[in-house]
Design a protein around this motif. Structure first.
Motif, PDB file in Angstrom:
ATOM      1  N   LYS A  33       0.832  -1.200   0.000  1.00 64.86           N
ATOM      2  CA  LYS A  33       0.000   0.000   0.000  1.00 64.86           C
ATOM      3  C   LYS A  33       0.874   1.261   0.000  1.00 64.86           C
ATOM      4  CE  LYS A  33      -3.882   0.096   2.512  1.00 64.86           C
ATOM      5  NZ  LYS A  33      -4.867   0.292   3.597  1.00 64.86           N
ATOM      6  N   ALA A  34       1.924   1.224   0.824  1.00 65.67           N
ATOM      7  CA  ALA A  34       2.818   2.385   0.906  1.00 65.67           C
ATOM      8  C   ALA A  34       3.438   2.685  -0.454  1.00 65.67           C
ATOM      9  CB  ALA A  34       3.913   2.116   1.947  1.00 65.67           C
ATOM     10  N   TYR A  35       3.891   1.638  -1.126  1.00 58.69           N
ATOM     11  CA  TYR A  35       4.479   1.809  -2.464  1.00 58.69           C
ATOM     12  C   TYR A  35       3.467   2.388  -3.442  1.00 58.69           C
ATOM     13  CZ  TYR A  35       9.162  -0.025  -3.372  1.00 58.69           C
ATOM     14  OH  TYR A  35      10.498  -0.180  -3.486  1.00 58.69           O
ATOM     15  N   LEU A  36       2.306   1.749  -3.489  1.00 61.97           N
ATOM     16  CA  LEU A  36       1.311   2.151  -4.494  1.00 61.97           C
ATOM     17  C   LEU A  36       0.769   3.548  -4.214  1.00 61.97           C
ATOM     18  CD1 LEU A  36      -0.572  -1.255  -5.039  1.00 61.97           C
ATOM     19  CD2 LEU A  36       1.037  -0.127  -6.594  1.00 61.97           C
ATOM     20  N   LYS A  37       0.592   3.882  -2.937  1.00 64.40           N
ATOM     21  CA  LYS A  37       0.090   5.227  -2.607  1.00 64.40           C
ATOM     22  C   LYS A  37       1.148   6.280  -2.935  1.00 64.40           C
ATOM     23  CE  LYS A  37      -3.887   3.932  -0.734  1.00 64.40           C
ATOM     24  NZ  LYS A  37      -5.152   4.180  -1.426  1.00 64.40           N
ATOM     25  N   THR A  38       2.420   5.906  -2.765  1.00 59.70           N
ATOM     26  CA  THR A  38       3.486   6.876  -2.973  1.00 59.70           C
ATOM     27  C   THR A  38       3.862   7.011  -4.447  1.00 59.70           C
ATOM     28  OG1 THR A  38       4.344   6.209  -0.815  1.00 59.70           O
ATOM     29  CG2 THR A  38       5.786   7.549  -2.191  1.00 59.70           C
ATOM     30  N   PHE A  39       4.101   5.878  -5.091  1.00 58.53           N
ATOM     31  CA  PHE A  39       4.628   5.893  -6.468  1.00 58.53           C
ATOM     32  C   PHE A  39       3.609   5.452  -7.518  1.00 58.53           C
ATOM     33  CE2 PHE A  39       8.909   4.938  -4.301  1.00 58.53           C
ATOM     34  CZ  PHE A  39       9.293   6.278  -4.329  1.00 58.53           C
ATOM     35  N   LYS A  40       2.411   5.026  -7.074  1.00 55.27           N
ATOM     36  CA  LYS A  40       1.398   4.469  -7.978  1.00 55.27           C
ATOM     37  C   LYS A  40       1.880   3.188  -8.660  1.00 55.27           C
ATOM     38  CE  LYS A  40      -1.066   8.314  -7.497  1.00 55.27           C
ATOM     39  NZ  LYS A  40      -1.981   8.294  -6.343  1.00 55.27           N
ATOM     40  N   LYS A  41       2.983   2.674  -8.241  1.00 52.39           N
ATOM     41  CA  LYS A  41       3.478   1.428  -8.842  1.00 52.39           C
ATOM     42  C   LYS A  41       4.408   0.712  -7.892  1.00 52.39           C
ATOM     43  CE  LYS A  41       7.299   3.719 -11.211  1.00 52.39           C
ATOM     44  NZ  LYS A  41       7.921   4.026 -12.507  1.00 52.39           N
ATOM     45  N   LEU A  42       4.706  -0.545  -8.276  1.00 53.36           N
ATOM     46  CA  LEU A  42       5.653  -1.374  -7.520  1.00 53.36           C
ATOM     47  C   LEU A  42       6.825  -1.710  -8.437  1.00 53.36           C
ATOM     48  CD1 LEU A  42       3.069  -3.790  -5.895  1.00 53.36           C
ATOM     49  CD2 LEU A  42       4.759  -2.504  -4.579  1.00 53.36           C
ATOM     50  N   PRO A  43       7.976  -1.975  -7.859  1.00 57.24           N
ATOM     51  CA  PRO A  43       9.132  -2.325  -8.714  1.00 57.24           C
ATOM     52  C   PRO A  43       9.125  -3.783  -9.158  1.00 57.24           C
ATOM     53  CG  PRO A  43       9.805  -2.244  -6.404  1.00 57.24           C
ATOM     54  CD  PRO A  43       8.362  -1.858  -6.442  1.00 57.24           C
ATOM     55  N   VAL A  44       8.261  -4.591  -8.577  1.00 59.17           N
ATOM     56  CA  VAL A  44       8.137  -6.006  -8.974  1.00 59.17           C
ATOM     57  C   VAL A  44       6.651  -6.317  -9.164  1.00 59.17           C
ATOM     58  CG1 VAL A  44      10.239  -6.845  -7.803  1.00 59.17           C
ATOM     59  CG2 VAL A  44       8.083  -6.692  -6.528  1.00 59.17           C
ATOM     60  N   ASN A  45       6.377  -7.438  -9.768  1.00 57.69           N
ATOM     61  CA  ASN A  45       5.002  -7.926  -9.828  1.00 57.69           C
ATOM     62  C   ASN A  45       4.716  -8.676  -8.519  1.00 57.69           C
ATOM     63  OD1 ASN A  45       4.621  -7.121 -12.622  1.00 57.69           O
ATOM     64  ND2 ASN A  45       6.037  -8.804 -13.112  1.00 57.69           N
ATOM     65  N   VAL A  46       3.570  -8.393  -7.932  1.00 57.61           N
ATOM     66  CA  VAL A  46       3.260  -9.111  -6.691  1.00 57.61           C
ATOM     67  C   VAL A  46       1.926  -9.854  -6.817  1.00 57.61           C
ATOM     68  CG1 VAL A  46       4.530  -7.523  -5.170  1.00 57.61           C
ATOM     69  CG2 VAL A  46       2.093  -7.159  -5.577  1.00 57.61           C
ATOM     70  N   LYS A  47       1.885 -10.978  -6.129  1.00 59.23           N
ATOM     71  CA  LYS A  47       0.652 -11.741  -5.998  1.00 59.23           C
ATOM     72  C   LYS A  47       0.492 -12.072  -4.515  1.00 59.23           C
ATOM     73  CE  LYS A  47       0.993 -13.960 -10.544  1.00 59.23           C
ATOM     74  NZ  LYS A  47       1.129 -15.251 -11.273  1.00 59.23           N
ATOM     75  N   LEU A  48      -0.709 -12.006  -4.046  1.00 61.39           N
ATOM     76  CA  LEU A  48      -0.957 -12.343  -2.648  1.00 61.39           C
ATOM     77  C   LEU A  48      -1.800 -13.609  -2.562  1.00 61.39           C
ATOM     78  CD1 LEU A  48      -1.813  -8.926  -0.937  1.00 61.39           C
ATOM     79  CD2 LEU A  48       0.387 -10.083  -1.081  1.00 61.39           C
ATOM     80  N   LEU A  49      -1.388 -14.524  -1.703  1.00 67.22           N
ATOM     81  CA  LEU A  49      -2.183 -15.717  -1.391  1.00 67.22           C
ATOM     82  C   LEU A  49      -2.438 -15.681   0.109  1.00 67.22           C
ATOM     83  CD1 LEU A  49      -3.423 -18.518  -1.550  1.00 67.22           C
ATOM     84  CD2 LEU A  49      -1.120 -19.489  -1.703  1.00 67.22           C
ATOM     85  N   LEU A  50      -3.649 -15.260   0.464  1.00 66.60           N
ATOM     86  CA  LEU A  50      -3.985 -15.098   1.877  1.00 66.60           C
ATOM     87  C   LEU A  50      -5.027 -16.158   2.229  1.00 66.60           C
ATOM     88  CD1 LEU A  50      -4.097 -11.208   1.733  1.00 66.60           C
ATOM     89  CD2 LEU A  50      -2.165 -12.699   2.310  1.00 66.60           C
ATOM     90  N   GLU A  51      -4.608 -17.041   3.102  1.00 61.14           N
ATOM     91  CA  GLU A  51      -5.367 -18.273   3.334  1.00 61.14           C
ATOM     92  C   GLU A  51      -6.321 -18.134   4.534  1.00 61.14           C
ATOM     93  OE1 GLU A  51      -2.922 -21.628   4.346  1.00 61.14           O
ATOM     94  OE2 GLU A  51      -4.573 -23.061   4.076  1.00 61.14           O
ATOM     95  N   GLY A  52      -7.421 -18.874   4.461  1.00 62.06           N
ATOM     96  CA  GLY A  52      -8.381 -18.874   5.577  1.00 62.06           C
ATOM     97  C   GLY A  52      -8.434 -20.196   6.330  1.00 62.06           C
ATOM     98  N   GLU A  53      -7.453 -21.066   6.083  1.00 60.38           N
ATOM     99  CA  GLU A  53      -7.496 -22.399   6.716  1.00 60.38           C
ATOM    100  C   GLU A  53      -6.153 -22.868   7.236  1.00 60.38           C
ATOM    101  OE1 GLU A  53      -9.275 -24.936   3.600  1.00 60.38           O
ATOM    102  OE2 GLU A  53     -11.107 -24.883   4.796  1.00 60.38           O
ATOM    103  N   GLU A  54      -5.226 -21.949   7.475  1.00 63.89           N
ATOM    104  CA  GLU A  54      -3.895 -22.410   7.913  1.00 63.89           C
ATOM    105  C   GLU A  54      -3.956 -23.076   9.271  1.00 63.89           C
ATOM    106  OE1 GLU A  54       0.155 -22.631   9.466  1.00 63.89           O
ATOM    107  OE2 GLU A  54      -1.520 -21.574  10.389  1.00 63.89           O
ATOM    108  N   GLU A  55      -4.765 -22.518  10.152  1.00 65.69           N
ATOM    109  CA  GLU A  55      -4.792 -23.033  11.530  1.00 65.69           C
ATOM    110  C   GLU A  55      -5.499 -24.381  11.630  1.00 65.69           C
ATOM    111  OE1 GLU A  55      -2.912 -21.929  13.624  1.00 65.69           O
ATOM    112  OE2 GLU A  55      -2.658 -19.774  13.479  1.00 65.69           O
ATOM    113  N   ILE A  56      -6.094 -24.817  10.539  1.00 69.54           N
ATOM    114  CA  ILE A  56      -6.656 -26.169  10.558  1.00 69.54           C
ATOM    115  C   ILE A  56      -5.872 -27.060   9.592  1.00 69.54           C
ATOM    116  CG2 ILE A  56      -8.962 -25.576  11.381  1.00 69.54           C
ATOM    117  CD1 ILE A  56      -9.910 -25.608   8.453  1.00 69.54           C
ATOM    118  N   GLY A  57      -4.652 -26.649   9.280  1.00 67.45           N
ATOM    119  CA  GLY A  57      -3.773 -27.523   8.510  1.00 67.45           C
ATOM    120  C   GLY A  57      -3.958 -27.431   7.005  1.00 67.45           C
TER     121      GLY A  57
END
Lengths: 535, 535
Positions: free
Chosen positions: B197-221
């Motif tokens: 967010k800091a990058y995008l708000k400041t520069f409107k871009k990132l220096p790399v391509n990013v993907k997020l994988l945010l899981e809802g089941e880690e605590e159940i294995g």
């Protein structure tokens, strides 16, 4: 005959009554292990004279039909009262329910006043209150005084989700009243209350003097009963004590309950850390209190022999005699039948004994609760900081709670010392009671046997109960009065478990039994005084 | 140099990237037990060139100050967002909280969109959903693609009464945010989100391509992660994976986490009857499931040696080499200090190993929950019909969850068969993950080491973690991408326990680390392509 003479001497006045009751007690104590003698072994003369006398009374002297008619007419109203009584969640072990126990005492007070009882009062203790009531205006100045015991506190209702209907919203299904306390002991306790009410409503009087001791702490081991009895010894003085807590073989087979086990309780906490930890980050590197507790509890019993592993625990346990075993073998319900109701295929326990021997005459250390860590749905990868267990131990013969407790504490302390990284804390629970044995030969049992024989048309059988009712030994010790159990609960009524119920038919039969008991005691005493019956 | 060449080859395009990552994985698998090599053993040339390059970038080419200023200015707002995030009781193990897990996914979706991420979507599974987001418009067409992993589900909050403030009403005290998930993993997961967010708000871009994988089941294995990754393999394809789940030695000592244990879980039920019974009436005469469970659980460990008693359980466990032991010994936190925080005096476990060896490199069977009978206040004289336990087992080396699980099941089945009157039911829990080991030599760890060195002014140390993050081995297997842990939680943050907290300072430092990581990866790749740096 020793027993006959004692019985007769009890009509000569309060002072000698105490001496006499005391001598009965001494007699009992000398014999230490009172045998389960069949009723037929009671002196034939005593038996026949009492039986003759009862039938004569019913047939000629006293017409109890109006009382029984009142009971029949007011059956629904009495049941509704019981439902109201059972609705009050008077769980004595839970502080959150302390108010309910008191509300229950107040409910009882009002109901006993309505029944026509006098001097009704709530007796305070350092814990939950008890309720006292009496009616001491029997026409006959020498009429015996009868103390009736029962309790209005109940066990917790957990696990609540296993109940078909809520434990404190009593429901009637197929002639059974379901609810916590519907059998133990509100249902059974209410039986003599209704019998007294029936008498007083019908005749405005009772044939004997009655006193009621209705306790609010039985399910937590009667921790203040000793003080209560000592403080109010004169108030509770009586010639006979009858307990509406106890039970009977089945709705059709009358019985005399002659043995109860003693009990004491403790709680164990094993602590290994100040806080719960992540089972991944710490698992395998610090002591797990659940592992430690499993090892500690496993050390108490030998799984192969079923024997208690605590050094010295059996020292004060008497072996069963061949005669006692033979008496127990006469119990009419096969153990397989008893167990089937609980969904148990086979009795498991101390090697060399059968189910009834194990549960009536052998000691036990039972883990009644064990918990620690996460018990919710799914998985929580926690390594808890502590584990807990609750133990209720039953004693028999001359085992004292104090000695037995210390033996277990020593065992656990030594065993815990061998488990690295765990600190054991043992908390004594006030729940405590001595083993109780009585004889079919006591005057109380003799009269009760006659009443039951008359009512059921069958000979009552001797039985034991594995549970504990601490007040009986206290009544014997402090008031020198021997207790006779006369209660109409049955072993299949899910007592202390979900879906507890009481049988409405058994209550009705019990009410008649108490009505006849009062009359029978009065008649027997009167006949004895008049020399009509050689008691 | 093998590693340098792998790193360089990763800039040549998506197809070869996979091959390359695969070759790294093969390399890792061949070595089976990757050693805890100190950072200084990494090729000196690689190290020096990367370090030179980083300092050059920061000093001359890219000014990250505006991003760091944005972070400083928006610190309160970011913290408030985190508080909102932690407030959602997204307990994945409890069906009653399924709605909350979904609400949490929705909250994340909105927040990621607000951050400027694109293609934000909630990915359905057969269980709880995961959240995907990306930003793939890096100026440099050859910029690497970075997959960031974290999870937004949390452990249950029980025992809730041990929390100082309610687990889902986050409170800040002395620079720490208290609440369930404040560290594991919402607090840590939110660090790269804020950095992006800091990058995008400041520069409107990132220096790399990013993907997020945010899981809802880690605590159940992570039971549906395999399917999710297989189904969306193209979506998740990346050159690097970084995990915002993990941890760091302390707020002042940077570290690289190189080993995790695997895990699997099961639940045991021992049933002895159809219904709960009175412990007096039945105690000593029927099997007590709590006694049986104690014996069963006690059979799993030898209390004297601390070893697991299950036949064959250690067969696939590699002995620690002297070199590995020496590396572990370099870990800067003495075990006594680590344990003191938990109130533990001494490490207890498998004989012959110290605390870190036990928890990073040895398997365990941990009872994480055990219950039966009455656990309320006071005493209930119940003999329950069943006893329960939950087990979480950790695996190491090449132990497979499947084989290990079967060995335990066989052991328990045999042990239960020797306990009369008890029937054992074993339920497999979907919680499962393989052990994970990686090397400090991987490109990801090499770059992270440089970032941490630069940020902390200290050399990162190698460490292991006893917990399990199942997705890492799945990412390696399915996406051929090696995961590097970059997370800022610490071992004293009461993870999975009451009063869990995250350090706000560590989050702020973590945000800077991710900002520098993105820039560092971009710069390193650009420099490599331009031949300026010999990678």
């Amino acid at each position: 005959m020793e027993n006959t003479m004692q019985f007769a001497s009890r009509t000569t006045g309060p002072a000698s009554r105490v001496v006499t009751a005391s001598s009965i007690m001494n007699h009992c104590q000398k014999r230490r292990r009172i045998q389960l003698v069949p009723v037929l072994r009671i002196s034939a003369i005593l038996l026949l004279t009492i039986q003759f006398h009862f039938s004569r009374c019913y047939a000629e002297a006293i017409d109890l039909n109006p009382v029984e008619e009142w009971l029949a007419e007011h059956g629904d109203a009495n049941l509704q009262n019981l439902i109201d009584f059972v609705s009050i969640p008077s769980v004595s072990s839970d502080h959150d329910h302390a108010h309910d126990v008191r509300e229950c005492a107040k409910w009882l007070k009002a109901d006993l006043q309505d029944a026509g009882l006098e001097n009704v009062e709530i007796l305070e203790t350092k814990g939950h209150p008890s309720v006292y009531a009496d009616w001491l205006r029997a026409d006959d100045p020498d009429a015996p005084t009868v103390l009736i015991y029962g309790h209005f506190d109940v066990q917790p209702a957990d696990p609540v989700d296993l109940w078909t209907t809520p434990p404190f919203e009593p429901h009637v299904r197929e002639g059974k009243l379901y609810g916590r306390g519907a059998s133990d002991d509100k249902g059974n306790m209410y039986v003599p209350v209704v019998a007294i009410k029936a008498y007083l409503k019908t005749f405005k009087k009772l044939p004997v003097n009655v006193k009621l001791l209705l306790e609010g702490e039985e399910e937590i081991g009667s921790p203040h009963m000793r003080q209560l009895l000592e403080h109010h010894a004169a108030k509770f003085a009586a010639d006979y004590a009858f307990s509406a807590d106890g039970g009977m073989v089945s709705p059709t087979t009358p019985s005399l309950c002659l043995m109860l086990r003693g009990a004491f309780a403790m709680e164990l906490t094993l602590r290994t850390a100040d806080r719960d930890m992540h089972s991944g980050s710490f698992g395998g590197g610090v002591q797990n209190p659940l592992h430690a507790m499993a090892h500690l509890l496993a050390s108490l019993h030998d799984m192969e022999t079923g024997r208690i592993n605590v050094h010295g625990y059996y020292d004060d346990v008497d072996d069963l005699t061949e005669e006692e075993r033979a008496d127990i073998a006469k119990y009419p319900v096969p153990e397989s039948e008893r167990l089937r109701h609980e969904g148990v295929n086979v009795s498991v326990g101390e090697i060399g004994f059968n189910f009834y021997e194990r549960t009536w005459a052998r000691p036990t250390i039972e883990v009644v609760g064990m918990w620690g860590g996460f018990s919710g749905e799914g998985i929580k990868t926690v390594l808890p900081r502590e584990a807990h267990a609750k133990l209720v131990c039953r004693t028999v013969s001359s085992q004292s709670a104090d000695t037995s407790r210390k033996l277990i504490e020593s065992h656990l302390t030594l065993a815990a010392a061998k488990i690295p990284g765990a600190v054991l804390e043992i908390t004594r629970n006030p729940f405590s009671g001595s083993p109780f044995k009585t004889s079919k030969d006591t005057p109380g049992n003799t009269v009760v046997a006659a009443v039951l024989r008359n009512l059921f048309g069958r000979e009552p059988v001797g039985m034991g109960m594995g549970g504990s009712i601490p007040v009986f030994t206290l009544l014997r010790e402090i008031l020198s009065v021997e207790t006779t159990m006369l209660a109409f609960g049955h072993s299949d009524e899910n007592v202390h478990a979900p879906d507890e119920f009481g049988r409405i038919d058994s209550f009705r039969k019990g009410e008649k039994a108490y009505v006849r008991l009062f009359q029978g005691l009065a008649d027997a005493h009167a006949a004895s005084r008049q020399g009509k019956v050689e008691l």
